[in-house]
Design a protein around this motif. Structure first.
Motif, PDB file in Angstrom:
ATOM      1  N   CYS A 126       0.704  -1.161  -0.173  1.00 49.21           N
ATOM      2  CA  CYS A 126      -0.140  -0.035   0.022  1.00 49.21           C
ATOM      3  C   CYS A 126       0.821   1.311  -0.063  1.00 49.21           C
ATOM      4  O   CYS A 126       0.700   2.206  -0.692  1.00 49.21           O
ATOM      5  N   ILE A 127       1.979   1.435   0.899  1.00 47.24           N
ATOM      6  CA  ILE A 127       2.614   2.456   0.790  1.00 47.24           C
ATOM      7  C   ILE A 127       3.530   2.451  -0.241  1.00 47.24           C
ATOM      8  O   ILE A 127       3.683   3.746  -0.937  1.00 47.24           O
ATOM      9  N   SER A 128       4.011   1.552  -1.149  1.00 45.70           N
ATOM     10  CA  SER A 128       4.654   1.502  -2.442  1.00 45.70           C
ATOM     11  C   SER A 128       3.736   2.096  -3.498  1.00 45.70           C
ATOM     12  O   SER A 128       4.078   2.925  -4.316  1.00 45.70           O
ATOM     13  N   GLN A 129       2.579   1.625  -3.513  1.00 38.76           N
ATOM     14  CA  GLN A 129       1.571   1.997  -4.333  1.00 38.76           C
ATOM     15  C   GLN A 129       0.990   3.670  -4.180  1.00 38.76           C
ATOM     16  O   GLN A 129       1.079   4.170  -5.268  1.00 38.76           O
ATOM     17  N   VAL A 130       1.158   3.870  -2.919  1.00 34.97           N
ATOM     18  CA  VAL A 130       1.041   5.476  -2.892  1.00 34.97           C
ATOM     19  C   VAL A 130       2.140   6.364  -3.307  1.00 34.97           C
ATOM     20  O   VAL A 130       1.919   7.409  -4.123  1.00 34.97           O
ATOM     21  N   TYR A 131       3.465   5.664  -3.235  1.00 39.16           N
ATOM     22  CA  TYR A 131       4.695   6.731  -3.737  1.00 39.16           C
ATOM     23  C   TYR A 131       4.816   6.630  -5.359  1.00 39.16           C
ATOM     24  O   TYR A 131       4.909   7.765  -6.001  1.00 39.16           O
ATOM     25  N   PHE A 132       4.373   5.311  -5.897  1.00 40.24           N
ATOM     26  CA  PHE A 132       4.651   5.364  -7.382  1.00 40.24           C
ATOM     27  C   PHE A 132       3.270   6.107  -8.007  1.00 40.24           C
ATOM     28  O   PHE A 132       3.516   6.725  -9.293  1.00 40.24           O
ATOM     29  N   PHE A 133       2.180   6.150  -7.427  1.00 38.35           N
ATOM     30  CA  PHE A 133       1.120   6.792  -7.813  1.00 38.35           C
ATOM     31  C   PHE A 133       1.289   8.283  -7.621  1.00 38.35           C
ATOM     32  O   PHE A 133       1.006   9.084  -8.783  1.00 38.35           O
ATOM     33  N   LEU A 134       1.785   8.753  -6.911  1.00 40.33           N
ATOM     34  CA  LEU A 134       2.185  10.212  -6.701  1.00 40.33           C
ATOM     35  C   LEU A 134       3.314  10.656  -7.515  1.00 40.33           C
ATOM     36  O   LEU A 134       3.141  11.484  -8.307  1.00 40.33           O
ATOM     37  N   LEU A 135       4.403   9.965  -7.774  1.00 36.04           N
ATOM     38  CA  LEU A 135       5.471   9.963  -8.657  1.00 36.04           C
ATOM     39  C   LEU A 135       4.990   9.969 -10.157  1.00 36.04           C
ATOM     40  O   LEU A 135       5.319  11.052 -10.844  1.00 36.04           O
ATOM     41  N   PHE A 136       4.495   9.127 -10.527  1.00 32.78           N
ATOM     42  CA  PHE A 136       3.822   9.280 -11.906  1.00 32.78           C
ATOM     43  C   PHE A 136       2.921  10.164 -12.388  1.00 32.78           C
ATOM     44  O   PHE A 136       2.722  10.940 -13.345  1.00 32.78           O
ATOM     45  N   GLY A 137       2.109  10.417 -11.175  1.00 36.90           N
ATOM     46  CA  GLY A 137       1.027  11.501 -11.521  1.00 36.90           C
ATOM     47  C   GLY A 137       1.688  12.701 -11.695  1.00 36.90           C
ATOM     48  O   GLY A 137       1.227  13.690 -12.609  1.00 36.90           O
ATOM     49  N   SER A 138       2.792  12.973 -10.812  1.00 38.65           N
ATOM     50  CA  SER A 138       3.342  14.269 -10.814  1.00 38.65           C
ATOM     51  C   SER A 138       4.072  14.559 -12.149  1.00 38.65           C
ATOM     52  O   SER A 138       4.309  15.700 -12.792  1.00 38.65           O
ATOM     53  N   VAL A 139       4.682  13.578 -12.489  1.00 33.02           N
ATOM     54  CA  VAL A 139       5.580  13.695 -13.791  1.00 33.02           C
ATOM     55  C   VAL A 139       4.716  14.058 -14.912  1.00 33.02           C
ATOM     56  O   VAL A 139       5.002  14.843 -15.785  1.00 33.02           O
ATOM     57  N   ASP A 140       3.450  13.240 -15.166  1.00 31.73           N
ATOM     58  CA  ASP A 140       2.516  13.683 -16.143  1.00 31.73           C
ATOM     59  C   ASP A 140       2.105  15.142 -16.085  1.00 31.73           C
ATOM     60  O   ASP A 140       1.971  15.655 -16.948  1.00 31.73           O
ATOM     61  N   SER A 141       2.051  15.798 -14.814  1.00 40.56           N
ATOM     62  CA  SER A 141       1.494  17.163 -14.849  1.00 40.56           C
ATOM     63  C   SER A 141       2.805  17.865 -15.068  1.00 40.56           C
ATOM     64  O   SER A 141       2.540  18.872 -16.222  1.00 40.56           O
ATOM     65  N   PHE A 142       3.968  17.840 -15.033  1.00 40.05           N
ATOM     66  CA  PHE A 142       5.098  18.490 -15.287  1.00 40.05           C
ATOM     67  C   PHE A 142       5.499  18.360 -17.000  1.00 40.05           C
ATOM     68  O   PHE A 142       5.763  19.380 -17.471  1.00 40.05           O
ATOM     69  N   LEU A 143       5.156  17.060 -17.293  1.00 37.40           N
ATOM     70  CA  LEU A 143       5.520  16.924 -18.880  1.00 37.40           C
ATOM     71  C   LEU A 143       4.354  17.793 -19.527  1.00 37.40           C
ATOM     72  O   LEU A 143       4.636  18.096 -20.634  1.00 37.40           O
ATOM     73  N   LEU A 144       3.084  17.795 -19.043  1.00 40.60           N
ATOM     74  CA  LEU A 144       1.974  18.324 -19.876  1.00 40.60           C
ATOM     75  C   LEU A 144       2.464  19.971 -19.923  1.00 40.60           C
ATOM     76  O   LEU A 144       2.185  20.707 -20.938  1.00 40.60           O
ATOM     77  N   THR A 145       3.156  20.520 -18.870  1.00 44.41           N
ATOM     78  CA  THR A 145       3.513  21.677 -18.777  1.00 44.41           C
ATOM     79  C   THR A 145       4.744  22.134 -19.733  1.00 44.41           C
ATOM     80  O   THR A 145       4.563  22.976 -20.306  1.00 44.41           O
ATOM     81  N   SER A 146       5.704  21.070 -19.863  1.00 43.76           N
ATOM     82  CA  SER A 146       6.907  21.265 -20.850  1.00 43.76           C
ATOM     83  C   SER A 146       6.190  21.256 -22.115  1.00 43.76           C
ATOM     84  O   SER A 146       6.631  21.915 -23.035  1.00 43.76           O
ATOM     85  N   MET A 147       5.102  20.388 -22.638  1.00 44.71           N
ATOM     86  CA  MET A 147       4.551  20.308 -23.751  1.00 44.71           C
ATOM     87  C   MET A 147       3.823  21.860 -24.346  1.00 44.71           C
ATOM     88  O   MET A 147       3.955  22.187 -25.546  1.00 44.71           O
ATOM     89  N   ALA A 148       3.133  22.165 -23.277  1.00 40.26           N
ATOM     90  CA  ALA A 148       2.625  23.552 -23.628  1.00 40.26           C
ATOM     91  C   ALA A 148       3.497  24.662 -23.908  1.00 40.26           C
ATOM     92  O   ALA A 148       3.393  25.419 -24.679  1.00 40.26           O
ATOM     93  N   TYR A 149       4.881  24.433 -23.150  1.00 42.40           N
ATOM     94  CA  TYR A 149       5.699  25.779 -23.465  1.00 42.40           C
ATOM     95  C   TYR A 149       6.138  25.359 -24.932  1.00 42.40           C
ATOM     96  O   TYR A 149       6.601  26.325 -25.353  1.00 42.40           O
ATOM     97  N   ASP A 150       6.436  24.151 -25.167  1.00 42.14           N
ATOM     98  CA  ASP A 150       7.102  23.889 -26.505  1.00 42.14           C
ATOM     99  C   ASP A 150       6.013  24.343 -27.774  1.00 42.14           C
ATOM    100  O   ASP A 150       6.364  25.019 -28.438  1.00 42.14           O
ATOM    101  N   ARG A 151       4.745  24.190 -27.369  1.00 45.56           N
ATOM    102  CA  ARG A 151       3.719  24.684 -28.297  1.00 45.56           C
ATOM    103  C   ARG A 151       3.767  26.333 -28.463  1.00 45.56           C
ATOM    104  O   ARG A 151       3.591  26.796 -29.256  1.00 45.56           O
TER     105      ARG A 151
END
Length: 342
Positions: A126-151
């Motif tokens: 359960c603790i591991s699931q929380v960590y990786f869920f937050l990790l990849f969810g946060s990366v998604d948000s930052f990548l979408l921001t980088s793509m917006a800046y690229d556009r």
């Protein structure tokens, strides 16, 4: 912070010093004792009827396989086609990898529980699931921001695009995204691991959701909630504002020269990314900015399915159907495979 257990400690500097020196170990032992009553959590899963569990299992299995295969196809196309070795597709390949990982954090466990009719997940799992869920969810948000800046750079500063969006900058943006995401996920996970769970171990969810776990804890969660608020501003609010600002400048640039050709170019360039942003942030805002009442947790579970499984599955279709470069790369690979000499 911790109360002295023996009154004699008040009369001895040595005892006081020894107490503060050993307090981390004592706290750790106390935490272990408290957590010893909860070796696992019970995930209630999705709010579906038992007789329809087989249908939903098949549906979610197909959705998960589509997510994995579709995003892996995006990564493969970008790697094989040299025309796609540009900043936009560089970010897209990382987004595809993150979507596969993000969906894989929760969906396989959900499918296994539905198949075996077991609701349990270990404390460590359960603790591991929380960590990786937050990790990849946060990366998604930052990548979408980088793509917006690229556009933004591509449309508002086309003559300087290759200079601004250099390879070094692209690597830097991706690296910063991962570092910030790791820091955010690790801070939440470490604070969660300090909490005690002595009572109810039932989670009305299909995965270990951080906010749901905090409600079950018998410890003081004030610090956790403060870090969640701070992390939410850093990971969700600021990136979303940056995306809005980027597309605000894009819209202003397009309206400055209101030609049909310019509008079509802007839509073809930004349409796919805007669709993904709308799906991703729309679900998150619906869940966390406008939360449901305590008696309607089923809605939270449905929204969680939307942004953890449905959105990663739709991304390949959005980028494949709306993106000329992806369709061209797929057509080239299919034509080579079909007409290759024997």
């Amino acid at each position: 912070m911790f109360p002295l257990c023996d009154s004699q400690n008040y009369f001895s500097f040595f005892h006081i010093s020894l107490y503060f020196f050993l307090s981390p170990a004592k706290e750790k032992n106390m935490r272990k004792d408290n957590q010893s009553s909860v070796f696992e959590f019970l995930l209630l899963g999705l709010p579906i009827w038992t007789e329809k569990r087989g249908i939903y299992y098949a549906l979610f299995l197909v959705m998960y396989l589509t997510t994995v295969l579709g995003n892996l196809l995006i990564i493969l196309l970008i790697r094989l086609d040299s025309h796609l070795h540009t900043p936009m597709y560089f970010f897209l390949s990382h987004l595809a990898f993150t979507d596969v990982s993000f969906s894989s954090v929760t969906t396989p466990k959900m499918l296994m529980n539905m198949q075996t009719q077991s609701q349990s997940i270990s404390y460590a799992g359960c603790i591991s699931q929380v960590y990786f869920f937050l990790l990849f969810g946060s990366v998604d948000s930052f990548l979408l921001t980088s793509m917006a800046y690229d556009r933004y750079v591509a449309i508002c500063h086309p003559l300087h695009y290759t200079i601004i969006m250099s390879q070094n900058l692209c690597f830097l943006l991706v690296t910063v995204s991962w570092v910030l995401s790791c820091t955010n996920a690790l801070s939440h996970t470490l604070l969660l691991a300090r909490l005690s769970f002595c009572g109810d171990n039932t989670l009305p969810h299909f995965f270990c959701d951080l906010s749901t776990l905090l409600k079950l804890s018998s410890s003081d969660t004030t610090v956790n909630e403060l870090v969640i608020l701070t992390g939410g501003v850093l990971v969700i609010t600021l990136p979303f504002i940056c995306i809005l600002v980027s597309y605000g400048h894009i819209g202003a640039t397009v309206l400055r020269v209101p030609s049909t050709k310019g509008i079509c170019k802007a839509l073809s360039t930004c349409g796919s990314h805007l669709s993904v942003v709308s799906l991703y942030y729309g679900a998150i805002i619906g869940q966390y900015i406008f939360p449901s009442s305590s008696n309607s947790s089923d809605r939270d579970v449905v929204v969680a399915v939307l942004y953890s499984l449905v959105t990663p599955m739709l991304n390949p279709f959005i980028y494949s159907l709306r993106n000329q470069g992806m369709k061209g790369a797929l057509g080239n690979i299919l034509s080579k495979g079909k007409f290759s000499p024997r």
